[in-house]
Every structure is written in structure tokens, then in C-alpha cells.
Design a protein around this motif. Sequence first.
Motif, PDB file in Angstrom:
ATOM      1  N   ALA A  77      41.512  31.998  45.491  1.00 19.77           N
ATOM      2  CA  ALA A  77      40.511  31.017  45.147  1.00 19.77           C
ATOM      3  C   ALA A  77      40.125  31.194  43.611  1.00 19.77           C
ATOM      4  O   ALA A  77      39.898  31.993  42.962  1.00 19.77           O
ATOM      5  CB  ALA A  77      39.115  31.048  45.723  1.00 19.77           C
ATOM      6  N   PRO A  78      40.160  29.599  42.930  1.00 20.05           N
ATOM      7  CA  PRO A  78      40.070  29.660  41.701  1.00 20.05           C
ATOM      8  C   PRO A  78      38.560  30.392  41.256  1.00 20.05           C
ATOM      9  O   PRO A  78      38.629  30.959  39.973  1.00 20.05           O
ATOM     10  CB  PRO A  78      40.190  28.256  41.177  1.00 20.05           C
ATOM     11  N   THR A  79      37.753  30.262  42.104  1.00 24.40           N
ATOM     12  CA  THR A  79      36.395  30.954  41.787  1.00 24.40           C
ATOM     13  C   THR A  79      36.457  32.406  41.712  1.00 24.40           C
ATOM     14  O   THR A  79      35.470  32.921  41.265  1.00 24.40           O
ATOM     15  CB  THR A  79      35.429  30.538  42.863  1.00 24.40           C
ATOM     16  N   GLY A  80      37.437  33.127  42.203  1.00 25.36           N
ATOM     17  CA  GLY A  80      37.440  34.665  42.164  1.00 25.36           C
ATOM     18  C   GLY A  80      38.247  35.030  40.920  1.00 25.36           C
ATOM     19  O   GLY A  80      38.607  36.382  40.683  1.00 25.36           O
ATOM     20  N   GLN A  81      38.567  34.212  39.977  1.00 27.52           N
ATOM     21  CA  GLN A  81      39.262  34.589  38.671  1.00 27.52           C
ATOM     22  C   GLN A  81      38.586  35.281  37.509  1.00 27.52           C
ATOM     23  O   GLN A  81      39.199  35.838  36.777  1.00 27.52           O
ATOM     24  CB  GLN A  81      40.003  33.347  38.162  1.00 27.52           C
ATOM     25  N   ASP A  82      37.206  35.651  37.578  1.00 23.56           N
ATOM     26  CA  ASP A  82      36.531  35.925  36.527  1.00 23.56           C
ATOM     27  C   ASP A  82      36.558  37.533  36.458  1.00 23.56           C
ATOM     28  O   ASP A  82      36.176  38.035  35.316  1.00 23.56           O
ATOM     29  CB  ASP A  82      35.078  35.274  36.819  1.00 23.56           C
ATOM     30  N   SER A  83      36.968  38.344  37.540  1.00 18.61           N
ATOM     31  CA  SER A  83      37.194  39.884  37.236  1.00 18.61           C
ATOM     32  C   SER A  83      38.003  40.253  38.559  1.00 18.61           C
ATOM     33  O   SER A  83      38.186  39.531  39.421  1.00 18.61           O
ATOM     34  CB  SER A  83      35.724  40.419  37.566  1.00 18.61           C
TER      35      SER A  83
END
Length: 128
Positions: free
Chosen positions: A39-45
Motif C-alpha cells: 500500500a502506498p500509505t505504508g511507505q513512510d517507514s
Amino acid sequence: MADVTITEGDLLRAALAKAGRQAFLAGEGGMSYLILAVAPTGQDSEQRAYGGPHLLMYAGEQADRPAAEHREPWSAHLHGAYGDYVATVFDGSPVPLDAAADAELCATKVLAWLGKHLGDVTSRPEHA
């Protein structure tokens, strides 16, 4: 200026970043690999990537090996939120490629898989 060695993982991370996808260098048991949140939303860490479905990408056992020492092709494998193996997304190039070409091929295959299976609308690298 310090001597900077470009790794195999650096090349794949850069290829994925062209499409706005962020992968993280991770490791376990002496192996290193890249992890990419589905999911693109899980890309922050890295931790958020592990918290949901994710891809683990391997170049043999060492994603942090210098690119000049590239010998084994990249592969990408889908894992569930609890780390369970689900499927192979890309099983590596059937012919030997240099590190840069292999990273681009893996990125292209991963991005195509995301687009096909998840309706991912991130931009694609020019070669996709």
C-alpha cells in the motif's frame, strides 16, 4: 570527500523511487534485502511496511553488496502482514544482467504487478 560505494539495493531503491515508491534496506540472520509496502500509505517507514502486506526483494543474500559485485538476479516475494510468504512476484532475470539493468527490470516487474493486482496508479518509469 568520502568514498561512496553504490550498492545493489541503492540501484533498486532509485529505480522504484522514479515511480514514487520507497523501499527500505532491512536484514535478518546475516541477510540483507529491500522491503516495500504494498500500500502506498505504508511507505513512510520500514516498520509500517512490515505492518501490512509487503514485498521482500533479494539479490542473493546481500542487497547491500557493492553494485560492482552483482552476481545474483533480483527477485521479489509477496508477504502478508504477519510475515507469511504469499507468492513470488518476480523470480529473477533468466539471463545475466549488470546491476543497473537488473534493478530496472525488477522495478518494472514489481510496478507492473502492483498495477495489475492492486490498481496502483503511481507513475511508472519511462521504460515500463
